[in-house]
Design an enzyme around this catalytic site. Sequence first.
Site, PDB file in Angstrom:
ATOM      1  CB  THR A 143      -0.973  -0.004   1.188  1.00 46.36           C
ATOM      2  OG1 THR A 143      -0.251  -0.244   2.404  1.00 46.36           O
ATOM      3  CG2 THR A 143      -2.035  -1.079   1.018  1.00 46.36           C
ATOM      4  CE  LYS A 195       0.793  -3.367   3.336  1.00 41.57           C
ATOM      5  NZ  LYS A 195       0.025  -2.483   4.302  1.00 41.57           N
ATOM      6  CB  THR A 232       0.207  -2.555  11.282  1.00 46.08           C
ATOM      7  OG1 THR A 232      -0.343  -2.151  12.497  1.00 46.08           O
ATOM      8  CG2 THR A 232      -0.801  -2.404  10.192  1.00 46.08           C
ATOM      9  CD  GLU A 285       2.310   5.242   6.385  1.00 45.50           C
ATOM     10  OE1 GLU A 285       1.481   4.530   5.783  1.00 45.50           O
ATOM     11  OE2 GLU A 285       1.999   6.005   7.312  1.00 45.50           O
ATOM     12  CG  ASN A 312      -0.661   8.236   8.175  1.00 45.39           C
ATOM     13  OD1 ASN A 312      -1.298   7.214   8.072  1.00 45.39           O
ATOM     14  ND2 ASN A 312       0.671   8.258   8.183  1.00 45.39           N
ATOM     15  CB  THR A 330      -8.566  13.081   0.511  1.00 46.14           C
ATOM     16  OG1 THR A 330      -7.355  13.412   1.216  1.00 46.14           O
ATOM     17  CG2 THR A 330      -9.714  12.962   1.481  1.00 46.14           C
TER      18      THR A 330
END
Length: 407
Positions: free
Chosen positions: A159, A185, A196, A281, A402, A407
């Site tokens: 992702t 991942k 996670t 991230e 995040n 969006t």
Amino acid sequence: MSRWLQRPAHVTDSPGKLPGGFRAAGVAAGIKPSGGLDVGLLVCAEPACVSATRYTRSGVLAAPVLLSRDRARQDAIRTVVVNSGNANAATGNRGFEQAARTQGAAAMATGVAEDQVAVASTGVIGVQLDAGDVIRGIARARGELRAHGHGDFSEAIQTTDQFAKEVEVDVALPSGTVRLTAQAKGAGMISPNFATMLCFVQTDAVLDAAFADVLLGLCVGRSFDRISVDGQLSTNDTLIFQASGTSGVRVVAESEDATKFGEALDWALRKLALDIVRDGEGSKRIGRVVVRGGSAEVAEAAARAVANSPLVKAALHGGDPNWGRIVQAVGGALTGTAPLAVDVFIESVQVCGAGVALPFDVAALGEAVSGDEVEYDVVLPGSGAETEVFFSDLSHEYVTINAEYTT
């Protein structure tokens, strides 16, 4: 490579095929708005394939986790189907039905029983998944299954990952050489408590299912349970370990083969865990906090408090040796212990002794914490316990990713 990870001498990097008996594929099924690969299919052709699993401990479980946990044989999973772009979490009965349709379609496509199929999903929470998209992806992936298909499979499960997280090694055991591969991942929503992520591990060793489960549990406790990016626990964590047995090399408990294979699996999962933290991230640096002293419960609470502190993580990102962030995190976790005689070391430089500031060369320590990896050591009163947590920093990019995720 990390200074915190040393590959065992009997483990050799060997890019190439999946272990014997395994084939994989990854295809685009229109689930990701980007149009990228988003359905992965992994199959073991061996009827005697054994497996072991771990799932998230979250109180909110995604439909594929519920389905795989309750409707698949945890010790005999042969087919894994994964979609990215949609977590199929918080989707109620309809979401469970979509996961069940996916399981049935994968069973038909790969010729195995439904209870030998595990389903996994990752992506946005709270959006209904159209199983039709996944099923069409399965049909395409079936025609592309191949021993070299794990690269596409790895891409299809990602992702927000910035890079693939894979292991491809040969493991020399006293009884013969076996192959070990893995794909993972994960970059955000990572917290100790089975972090996670999705992770799939394959080997051609001959393993008893019960021993495979014990071995996986031990290695998870030293890898994915030891990492944090943001202290957030996912609804979708899934780890599946499969052994085809095609090598003929039998690994039995309490043998030298078991010791050597366990070392290889431990290294592989710790490598993937560190890759996840390093991705983070937008992560710029990663940290390792080691807490010694006190009871196991107290040491664990202190370590997690440091690893999950936004203040500590921001200081890590900025290369700031602000040890005050560390002691405040420890103190916040261990309330009612004042005055706490805590010692703090940053990159082996003691900055706090018995809860009191110590003089140190600020410029030299600032230089020491400007690298890619920073180590923090916390010593609590008492003796006996020791624990570690690897964690990423808190970057501007993490906030951006995040803030704009849906969006």
